[in-house]
Design a protein around this motif. Structure first.
Motif, short mmCIF file in Angstrom:
data_model
loop_
_atom_site.label_atom_id
_atom_site.label_comp_id
_atom_site.label_asym_id
_atom_site.label_seq_id
_atom_site.Cartn_x
_atom_site.Cartn_y
_atom_site.Cartn_z
N ALA A 295 73.63 65.79 85.11
CA ALA A 295 73.43 64.52 85.82
C ALA A 295 72.06 63.94 85.49
N LEU A 296 71.05 64.79 85.43
CA LEU A 296 69.71 64.33 85.10
C LEU A 296 69.65 63.74 83.69
N LEU A 297 70.31 64.39 82.74
CA LEU A 297 70.33 63.87 81.37
C LEU A 297 71.04 62.52 81.28
N VAL A 298 72.16 62.38 81.97
CA VAL A 298 72.87 61.10 81.98
C VAL A 298 71.98 60.01 82.55
N ASP A 299 71.34 60.29 83.69
CA ASP A 299 70.47 59.30 84.32
C ASP A 299 69.28 58.96 83.43
N TRP A 300 68.66 59.99 82.84
CA TRP A 300 67.49 59.76 82.00
C TRP A 300 67.85 58.92 80.77
N LEU A 301 68.95 59.26 80.11
CA LEU A 301 69.36 58.50 78.94
C LEU A 301 69.72 57.06 79.31
N LEU A 302 70.41 56.90 80.41
CA LEU A 302 70.76 55.57 80.88
C LEU A 302 69.51 54.73 81.16
N CYS A 303 68.56 55.32 81.87
CA CYS A 303 67.35 54.59 82.25
C CYS A 303 66.44 54.32 81.06
N THR A 304 66.28 55.31 80.19
CA THR A 304 65.35 55.15 79.07
C THR A 304 65.94 54.33 77.94
N TRP A 305 67.14 54.69 77.51
CA TRP A 305 67.71 54.02 76.35
C TRP A 305 68.42 52.71 76.70
N ALA A 306 69.32 52.76 77.63
CA ALA A 306 70.13 51.57 77.93
C ALA A 306 69.32 50.50 78.64
N ILE A 307 68.56 50.89 79.66
CA ILE A 307 67.86 49.87 80.45
C ILE A 307 66.48 49.57 79.89
N ARG B 42 64.92 50.37 76.95
CA ARG B 42 64.88 49.87 75.57
C ARG B 42 65.86 48.73 75.34
N GLY B 43 67.08 48.86 75.85
CA GLY B 43 68.11 47.85 75.60
C GLY B 43 67.91 46.58 76.38
N LEU B 44 67.89 46.67 77.70
CA LEU B 44 67.80 45.47 78.53
C LEU B 44 66.38 44.92 78.67
N SER C 87 59.46 55.52 77.28
CA SER C 87 59.58 56.66 78.19
C SER C 87 58.90 56.37 79.53
N TRP C 88 57.78 55.64 79.52
CA TRP C 88 57.10 55.31 80.78
C TRP C 88 57.88 54.25 81.56
N VAL C 89 58.37 53.25 80.85
CA VAL C 89 59.19 52.23 81.50
C VAL C 89 60.47 52.89 82.03
N GLY C 90 61.06 53.77 81.21
CA GLY C 90 62.26 54.50 81.62
C GLY C 90 62.01 55.35 82.87
#
Length: 153
Positions: free
Chosen positions: A49-61, A63-65, A74-77
């Motif tokens: 669950a932590l990995l899913v949340d971290w990837l979602l927050c760091t990469w999708a939101i 970096r992406g959004l 990583s800090w913004v994530g």
């Protein structure tokens, strides 16, 4: 003839394990079932669950959004991660990753944890180290400080 535990099983388990004391299953001291809904969410589910949340927050939101560059993503994530945790755990008891892995955060006394507990838990989780030190009920220091526990749905 009783089988003697390996020497690593004694010192890794602590003095009670060395004395042959049965520690029970995680959550037994808290009156939780051993398996199924309401039992302690185990380490594998929590990490997933932590990995899913971290990837979602760091990469999708982040970096992406939000368009954060790789040096600051990583800090913004981490900021997005903290907001996600506070908002989602504070309102519905689970983050998106927790929903995928079938776990939720609850107060030790039962029910949804109060917002203050969620904020404390989130800030300590962001430090990482408190989450890596846990007791026999698989509650990290962040859970103990916030008086919360992660349960299976």
């Amino acid at each position: 003839m009783s089988k003697q535990p390996r020497w690593t099983q004694t010192w890794l388990g602590g003095p009670r394990a060395a004395a042959g004391v049965d520690l029970g299953y995680p959550g037994q001291r808290l009156g939780l079932p051993e398996t199924g809904p309401g039992s302690v969410g185990r380490f594998g589910r929590r990490i997933g669950a932590l990995l899913v949340d971290w990837l979602l927050c760091t990469w999708a939101i982040a970096r992406g959004l939000l368009g954060a560059d790789p040096r600051t993503a990583s800090w913004v994530g981490m900021g997005v991660f903290a907001v996600e945790y506070i908002v989602l755990v504070g309102t519905i008891g689970s983050t998106l990753g927790m929903m995928v892995f079938g776990i939720r955060v609850a107060g030790v006394s039962g029910g949804r944890p109060p917002l203050v507990s969620v904020v404390i838990r989130t800030l300590l989780l962001c430090l990482a180290v408190p989450a890596l030190i846990y007791d026999r009920d698989q509650r990290g220091l962040h859970d103990r400080a916030a008086r919360t526990i992660v349960l299976r749905r």
